[in-house]
Design an enzyme around this catalytic site. Structure first.
Site, PDB file in Angstrom:
ATOM      1  N   TYR A  33      -9.188   2.766   2.783  1.00  0.00           N
ATOM      2  CA  TYR A  33      -9.392   1.779   3.872  1.00  0.00           C
ATOM      3  C   TYR A  33      -8.001   0.856   3.675  1.00  0.00           C
ATOM      4  CZ  TYR A  33      -9.670  -2.122  -0.093  1.00  0.00           C
ATOM      5  OH  TYR A  33      -9.800  -2.709  -0.946  1.00  0.00           O
ATOM      6  N   ARG A  52       0.751   3.002   4.507  1.00  0.00           N
ATOM      7  CA  ARG A  52       0.205   3.059   3.268  1.00  0.00           C
ATOM      8  C   ARG A  52      -1.170   3.978   3.272  1.00  0.00           C
ATOM      9  NH1 ARG A  52      -1.351  -2.254   0.178  1.00  0.00           N
ATOM     10  NH2 ARG A  52      -2.767  -2.451   1.859  1.00  0.00           N
ATOM     11  N   LYS A 151      -5.534   3.371  -1.990  1.00  0.00           N
ATOM     12  CA  LYS A 151      -6.607   2.361  -1.553  1.00  0.00           C
ATOM     13  C   LYS A 151      -8.032   2.984  -1.226  1.00  0.00           C
ATOM     14  CE  LYS A 151      -6.384  -1.938   0.891  1.00  0.00           C
ATOM     15  NZ  LYS A 151      -6.544  -2.889  -0.189  1.00  0.00           N
ATOM     16  N   GLU A 183      -3.108  -6.055 -12.148  1.00  0.00           N
ATOM     17  CA  GLU A 183      -3.488  -6.778 -10.726  1.00  0.00           C
ATOM     18  C   GLU A 183      -4.803  -7.809 -10.827  1.00  0.00           C
ATOM     19  OE1 GLU A 183      -2.990  -4.202  -7.444  1.00  0.00           O
ATOM     20  OE2 GLU A 183      -4.314  -2.789  -8.969  1.00  0.00           O
TER      21      GLU A 183
HETATM   22  N1  PDD Z   1      -7.143  -6.212  -1.251  1.00  0.00           N
HETATM   23  N2  PDD Z   1      -4.343  -4.939  -5.020  1.00  0.00           N
HETATM   24  C1  PDD Z   1      -5.837  -4.765  -5.257  1.00  0.00           C
HETATM   25  C2  PDD Z   1      -6.381  -4.273  -5.877  1.00  0.00           C
HETATM   26  C3  PDD Z   1      -6.152  -5.002  -3.624  1.00  0.00           C
HETATM   27  O1  PDD Z   1      -7.307  -4.587  -3.366  1.00  0.00           O
HETATM   28  C4  PDD Z   1      -5.299  -5.497  -2.484  1.00  0.00           C
HETATM   29  C5  PDD Z   1      -5.664  -6.020  -1.365  1.00  0.00           C
HETATM   30  C6  PDD Z   1      -4.117  -5.683  -3.121  1.00  0.00           C
HETATM   31  C7  PDD Z   1      -2.864  -6.435  -2.120  1.00  0.00           C
HETATM   32  O2  PDD Z   1      -2.514  -5.630  -1.009  1.00  0.00           O
HETATM   33  P1  PDD Z   1      -2.362  -6.084   0.444  1.00  0.00           P
HETATM   34  O3  PDD Z   1      -1.039  -7.073   0.192  1.00  0.00           O
HETATM   35  O4  PDD Z   1      -1.441  -4.639   1.019  1.00  0.00           O
HETATM   36  O5  PDD Z   1      -3.401  -6.765   0.969  1.00  0.00           O
HETATM   37  C8  PDD Z   1      -3.405  -5.765  -4.219  1.00  0.00           C
HETATM   38  C9  PDD Z   1      -7.471  -6.088   0.294  1.00  0.00           C
HETATM   39  C10 PDD Z   1      -6.997  -7.433   0.772  1.00  0.00           C
HETATM   40  C11 PDD Z   1      -9.125  -6.151   0.040  1.00  0.00           C
HETATM   41  O6  PDD Z   1      -9.566  -5.451  -0.663  1.00  0.00           O
HETATM   42  O7  PDD Z   1      -9.785  -6.890   0.883  1.00  0.00           O
END
Ligand code: PDD
Length: 287
Positions: A33, A52, A151, A183
């Site tokens: 996703y 990505r 992801k 994280e």
């Molecule tokens: N989540 N790390 C994890 C585990 C994440 O699920 C996310 C993003 C990020 C940050 O990635 P980005 O800057 O590309 O959004 C880091 C999204 C927002 C979600 O699951 O809703």
């Protein structure tokens, strides 16, 4: 008025949108996703999210069932049809519906991926009151699989982390592995010490945040010092500031870790400045 959502090329009212019970996303969490934020009715860093997505699909031997151009057009169409000024577009691609349950991947020639997109309307996202107060986080062991750079929609453990945080009166959890912070449940984690911004280096241990890449670029342009390395929870508790980044939180200060106040226990200046720059630059570059 119900939302208009996208399923495999069709725009439908959400009540009419369906996916098969045999879809591998549903049965096996076999899907990936992306979440792209919308500011001023436009998409923030769409190209980064699309890149990505392509990488996540390739790592899982999944064929991308929709072109870059069609993906962008569908994102824009959903934003327009649902009148989104501030919010996000969620996109999910699964390995599709082979018509039965089987651990083996289906033949991509006969089973094409399922593509679903929907919007979430979040008025006031950029001017979030939470950014002025900051978040409280707890630390928990990182029990996720070892390919966090992909992801995937396997989000049960991050959901459990969020619930553990809520149970303790906190807002989110930071994962810890081998003594080091990986994280947050859905964001990248940072600390600031003596003016230096410290965040874990990229590897298969963390998601390569699109917001992270932008924020580190803006920090360097603003002559801020950045150090990409892992840090412990104890080091974080001793930091001057802490914050997280994600497509939906942008730059969000962290003011407490496991009950310990960070700095003065209020949002720090570096996080506030980065949030300001990020929002300003993202709005300018949004498409
Ligand atoms: N989540 N790390 C994890 C585990 C994440 O699920 C996310 C993003 C990020 C940050 O990635 P980005 O800057 O590309 O959004 C880091 C999204 C927002 C979600 O699951 O809703």
């Amino acid at each position: 008025m119900s939302r208009i959502v996208y399923v495999n090329g069709a725009y439908l009212p959400e009540e009419e949108a369906t996916v098969s019970v045999f879809d591998r996303g549903f049965l096996m969490a076999d899907g990936v996703y992306e979440v792209t934020s919308v500011l001023g009715g436009k998409l923030v860093d769409f190209d980064g999210h699309a890149a990505r997505l392509a990488r996540s699909l390739a790592e899982l031997d999944m064929v991308q069932p929709i072109s870059h151009e069609a993906l962008l057009a569908a994102h824009r169409e959903l934003v327009a049809r649902n009148g989104i000024e501030e919010g996000l577009v969620y996109l999910q691609i699964t390995r599709g519906n082979p018509g039965d349950r089987d651990f083996a991947f289906p033949d991509p020639e006969t089973t094409t991926g399922t593509v679903v997109m929907f919007t979430q309307n979040k008025p006031g996202l950029a001017d979030s009151p939470a950014a002025k107060v900051g978040m409280k986080v707890i630390s928990i062991p990182d029990l996720r699989w070892r390919r966090r750079d992909i992801k995937t929609v396997q989000l049960l453990y991050p959901s459990m982390g969020k619930m553990a945080a809520k149970a303790e009166g906190a807002d989110d959890a930071w994962f810890v592995e081998d003594g080091k912070v990986t994280e947050g449940t859905s964001n990248n984690a940072y600390i600031v010490k003596n003016g230096r911004i410290i965040t874990r280096e990229l590897s298969q241990d963390i998601l390569h945040g699109i917001t992270r890449a932008a924020v580190l670029r803006f920090a360097a342009e603003a002559q801020m010092e950045v150090e990409e390395r892992s840090f412990t929870i104890d080091e974080a508790k001793e930091a001057d500031e802490a914050f997280v980044t994600s497509a939906t939180a942008f730059v969000m200060p962290v003011v407490e870790i496991d009950g310990a106040k960070i700095g003065a226990g209020t949002p720090g200046r570096v996080a506030a400045r980065l949030r300001e720059i990020y929002l300003e630059e993202s709005l300018k570059a949004a498409i």
